[in-house]
Write a protein that holds these residues in place. Sequence first.
Motif, mmCIF file in Angstrom:
data_model
loop_
_atom_site.group_PDB
_atom_site.id
_atom_site.type_symbol
_atom_site.label_atom_id
_atom_site.label_comp_id
_atom_site.label_asym_id
_atom_site.label_seq_id
_atom_site.Cartn_x
_atom_site.Cartn_y
_atom_site.Cartn_z
ATOM 1 N N ALA A 121 -27.161 116.243 -6.769
ATOM 2 C CA ALA A 121 -28.454 115.754 -6.286
ATOM 3 C C ALA A 121 -28.829 114.464 -6.992
ATOM 4 O O ALA A 121 -28.788 114.383 -8.220
ATOM 5 N N LEU A 122 -29.199 113.443 -6.210
ATOM 6 C CA LEU A 122 -29.584 112.154 -6.792
ATOM 7 C C LEU A 122 -30.980 112.198 -7.414
ATOM 8 O O LEU A 122 -31.223 111.573 -8.443
ATOM 9 N N GLY A 123 -31.925 112.852 -6.755
ATOM 10 C CA GLY A 123 -33.290 112.856 -7.257
ATOM 11 C C GLY A 123 -33.861 111.462 -7.410
ATOM 12 O O GLY A 123 -34.648 111.198 -8.321
ATOM 13 N N SER A 124 -33.487 110.568 -6.485
ATOM 14 C CA SER A 124 -33.897 109.161 -6.608
ATOM 15 C C SER A 124 -35.160 108.834 -5.824
ATOM 16 O O SER A 124 -35.613 107.679 -5.838
ATOM 17 N N GLY A 125 -35.734 109.797 -5.109
ATOM 18 C CA GLY A 125 -36.999 109.559 -4.430
ATOM 19 C C GLY A 125 -36.874 108.656 -3.218
ATOM 20 O O GLY A 125 -35.782 108.443 -2.686
ATOM 21 N N PRO A 126 -38.002 108.081 -2.760
ATOM 22 C CA PRO A 126 -38.003 107.241 -1.557
ATOM 23 C C PRO A 126 -37.162 105.985 -1.748
ATOM 24 O O PRO A 126 -37.038 105.467 -2.865
ATOM 25 N N ASP A 127 -36.612 105.500 -0.635
ATOM 26 C CA ASP A 127 -35.834 104.259 -0.658
ATOM 27 C C ASP A 127 -36.369 103.324 0.415
ATOM 28 O O ASP A 127 -37.107 103.727 1.313
ATOM 29 N N SER A 128 -36.000 102.062 0.300
ATOM 30 C CA SER A 128 -36.376 101.063 1.300
ATOM 31 C C SER A 128 -35.408 101.129 2.471
ATOM 32 O O SER A 128 -34.284 101.625 2.333
ATOM 33 N N PRO A 129 -35.806 100.636 3.667
ATOM 34 C CA PRO A 129 -34.899 100.653 4.814
ATOM 35 C C PRO A 129 -33.578 99.932 4.534
ATOM 36 O O PRO A 129 -32.515 100.404 4.935
ATOM 37 N N VAL A 130 -33.644 98.772 3.883
ATOM 38 C CA VAL A 130 -32.449 98.139 3.330
ATOM 39 C C VAL A 130 -32.281 98.737 1.936
ATOM 40 O O VAL A 130 -33.087 98.501 1.048
ATOM 41 N N TYR A 131 -31.246 99.522 1.744
ATOM 42 C CA TYR A 131 -31.132 100.362 0.559
ATOM 43 C C TYR A 131 -31.229 99.575 -0.747
ATOM 44 O O TYR A 131 -30.612 98.519 -0.911
ATOM 45 N N THR A 132 -31.991 100.116 -1.673
ATOM 46 C CA THR A 132 -32.085 99.578 -3.031
ATOM 47 C C THR A 132 -31.849 100.721 -4.019
ATOM 48 O O THR A 132 -30.765 100.878 -4.563
ATOM 49 N N THR A 133 -32.871 101.569 -4.201
ATOM 50 C CA THR A 133 -32.797 102.634 -5.193
ATOM 51 C C THR A 133 -31.701 103.652 -4.874
ATOM 52 O O THR A 133 -31.013 104.133 -5.780
ATOM 53 N N GLY A 134 -31.528 103.984 -3.602
ATOM 54 C CA GLY A 134 -30.511 104.962 -3.234
ATOM 55 C C GLY A 134 -29.113 104.471 -3.528
ATOM 56 O O GLY A 134 -28.246 105.241 -3.967
ATOM 57 N N TYR A 135 -28.876 103.181 -3.305
ATOM 58 C CA TYR A 135 -27.550 102.604 -3.562
ATOM 59 C C TYR A 135 -27.226 102.617 -5.047
ATOM 60 O O TYR A 135 -26.151 103.081 -5.457
#
Length: 329
Positions: A125-139
């Motif tokens: 599990a990443l547990g990284s929360g919300p991300d932007s449509p153009v990926y930032t935090t998730g990437y």
Amino acid sequence: MRFPDGIEAQPEVLRTSAAVVRGTLDHIAPLAEGAVVALVGIGASEHVARSAAPVWRSLGLRAFALSATELAGASGPVADVVVAMSESGRSSETVAALEATTGRRIAITNFTDSPLAALVDEVVALGSGPDSPVYTTGYTATLQAVGLLGEHWAGSGTDWSALPDQAARAVAEAKPVIDSVVERFDEARIIDVVGSGASLTTAGEGALLLREAARALTAAHETHNYLHGPMEPLDPSVACVVVGAGRELRLAREVSDLGCCTLLVTTETGVDADDRLALIRLPEPPSPLARSVLEIVPLQLLGWSLASRRGLHADGFRYEQDDIKLGNR
């Protein structure tokens, strides 16, 4: 989350996500001796897989990367273990790839209730929360998670705790450099993004996000392949982002000497900027994949600066496709 907010949020998200991932890894079983691992993804996740596989091999793991589309129609095992990456857990191609394989299957995702998570034996599990449509935090959280998983299996003890502060420093120090070159990048007919090794993910994801955020024409290249012909169209109408600290140092000088607006992103200290070559020097990170986390920051900032100049908000896509994500979120 807005794209610029996602850029700024990454230091804290990396810190939070690392704690969640480490807790998850306590429940991820070791690899069987000699097990072969396939890293699978599409889009940004495929770029991560392409760079993670050689890093994992350097740790002594038997790993290789596949695009999720390469597994379309597969039957039976392709590896002893398949590690599938999808921030949303809803990438239809990645889910289909997992459905077509057998053996031990692991997902790296931000959503433990997703279609991908439902298919696998274990979830990181990443547990990284919300991300932007153009990926930032998730990437960047995915890059960190893949690095931590590989080290977990290899039994290595790299300390990643400095990475969030290094990311904050990268954001702050890259901004004035991006401001100094964005006009020339805006005028370029195409932007080449070049890197090798673990930085190959930066080349691929950097070129992708510049297309998504700023609708720029881009191309991603592996450094040594770039020397074998793809450089031939270069002239002052082309801009280049060169990422790395090996052959990239000489390449950056060569392409800037051809009149290309050139941005070098590196950890190397023995190079200087000049009128033709802009330089972003990153702090030395704890591992190659941690370096990739830092390297994408200047590309994100360039994407946002270009988008802003073009009156774009990087808050969605013009050409939404109805068959690439499963369900709604």
